[in-house]
Scaffold this motif. Structure first.
Motif, PDB file in Angstrom:
ATOM      1  N   CYS A 168       0.860  -1.181   0.000  1.00  0.00           N
ATOM      2  CA  CYS A 168       0.000   0.000   0.000  1.00  0.00           C
ATOM      3  C   CYS A 168       0.899   1.234   0.000  1.00  0.00           C
ATOM      4  O   CYS A 168       1.609   1.484   0.967  1.00  0.00           O
TER       5      CYS A 168
ATOM      6  N   TRP B 252      -4.470  -2.422   7.899  1.00  0.00           N
ATOM      7  CA  TRP B 252      -5.220  -3.208   6.934  1.00  0.00           C
ATOM      8  C   TRP B 252      -6.503  -3.710   7.578  1.00  0.00           C
ATOM      9  O   TRP B 252      -6.508  -4.141   8.733  1.00  0.00           O
TER      10      TRP B 252
ATOM     11  N   ARG C  99     -10.130  -6.144   6.300  1.00  0.00           N
ATOM     12  CA  ARG C  99     -10.602  -7.064   5.283  1.00  0.00           C
ATOM     13  C   ARG C  99     -12.098  -7.279   5.417  1.00  0.00           C
ATOM     14  O   ARG C  99     -12.665  -7.092   6.493  1.00  0.00           O
TER      15      ARG C  99
ATOM     16  N   ARG D 135     -16.637  -5.375   7.525  1.00  0.00           N
ATOM     17  CA  ARG D 135     -15.202  -5.107   7.406  1.00  0.00           C
ATOM     18  C   ARG D 135     -14.580  -5.207   8.803  1.00  0.00           C
ATOM     19  O   ARG D 135     -15.107  -4.654   9.776  1.00  0.00           O
TER      20      ARG D 135
ATOM     21  N   TYR E  69      -9.076  -7.116   0.833  1.00  0.00           N
ATOM     22  CA  TYR E  69      -8.240  -6.425   1.812  1.00  0.00           C
ATOM     23  C   TYR E  69      -8.120  -4.946   1.443  1.00  0.00           C
ATOM     24  O   TYR E  69      -7.867  -4.612   0.281  1.00  0.00           O
ATOM     25  N   TYR E  70      -8.257  -4.094   2.455  1.00  0.00           N
ATOM     26  CA  TYR E  70      -8.201  -2.648   2.269  1.00  0.00           C
ATOM     27  C   TYR E  70      -7.111  -2.049   3.156  1.00  0.00           C
ATOM     28  O   TYR E  70      -7.062  -2.342   4.355  1.00  0.00           O
ATOM     29  N   CYS E  71      -6.272  -1.220   2.574  1.00  0.00           N
ATOM     30  CA  CYS E  71      -5.341  -0.501   3.422  1.00  0.00           C
ATOM     31  C   CYS E  71      -6.012   0.766   3.943  1.00  0.00           C
ATOM     32  O   CYS E  71      -6.983   1.258   3.362  1.00  0.00           O
ATOM     33  N   TYR E  72      -5.472   1.273   5.009  1.00  0.00           N
ATOM     34  CA  TYR E  72      -6.143   2.291   5.824  1.00  0.00           C
ATOM     35  C   TYR E  72      -5.093   3.240   6.377  1.00  0.00           C
ATOM     36  O   TYR E  72      -3.991   2.818   6.742  1.00  0.00           O
TER      37      TYR E  72
ATOM     38  N   TRP F 190      -9.009   5.278   2.862  1.00  0.00           N
ATOM     39  CA  TRP F 190      -9.010   3.893   2.437  1.00  0.00           C
ATOM     40  C   TRP F 190      -8.417   3.759   1.050  1.00  0.00           C
ATOM     41  O   TRP F 190      -8.681   4.580   0.172  1.00  0.00           O
TER      42      TRP F 190
ATOM     43  N   GLN G 178      -8.156   1.267  -2.413  1.00  0.00           N
ATOM     44  CA  GLN G 178      -9.103   0.374  -3.079  1.00  0.00           C
ATOM     45  C   GLN G 178      -8.837  -1.045  -2.599  1.00  0.00           C
ATOM     46  O   GLN G 178      -7.748  -1.358  -2.163  1.00  0.00           O
ATOM     47  N   GLY G 179      -9.792  -1.862  -2.613  1.00  0.00           N
ATOM     48  CA  GLY G 179      -9.620  -3.225  -2.134  1.00  0.00           C
ATOM     49  C   GLY G 179      -8.818  -4.080  -3.086  1.00  0.00           C
ATOM     50  O   GLY G 179      -8.784  -3.839  -4.294  1.00  0.00           O
TER      51      GLY G 179
END
Length: 114
Positions: free
Chosen positions: A21, A35, A37, A44, A92-95, A104, A106-107
């Motif tokens: 990310c 992260w 998910r 989430r 999975y999404y980074c944050y 956020w 994109q997944g």
């Protein structure tokens, strides 16, 4: 703050995968990254979070299997996943968190299947 995630894919149970990310923009104000998910039909959920002070928090389900290394020179964080299980299948999404907002990426899909 903009976040660009990459690295998802299909992996067999017991395998490893690394998500990346990359952050850009007003990154100086970030005080935590991590992260999350989301599996189909589920909410989430937090996977791993690390503060700018280095304090890390991992979900019980991934503790001992996942780590969240960072490369500050590249403004990039990673999710290193080992001993993957079918239950890790999710988007999975980074944050990133600042005092004023959360951001956020994109997944990216991770599928654990034989």
């Amino acid at each position: 703050v903009q976040l660009q995630a990459s690295g998802g894919g299909l992996v067999q149970p017991g395998g490893s995968l690394r998500l990346s990310c990359a952050a850009s923009g007003s990154i100086f104000s970030i005080n935590a990254v991590g992260w999350y998910r989301q599996a189909p039909g589920n909410k989430r959920e937090l996977v791993a979070l690390i503060t700018s002070g280095g304090s890390a928090n991992y979900a019980v389900a991934v503790k001992g299997r996942f780590t969240i290394p960072r490369d500050n020179a590249k403004n990039t964080m990673y999710l290193q996943m080992t001993n993957l299980k079918s239950g890790d299948t999710a988007v999975y999404y980074c944050y990133a968190r600042t005092p004023a907002n959360v951001y956020w990426g994109q997944g990216t899909q991770v599928t654990v299947s034989s």
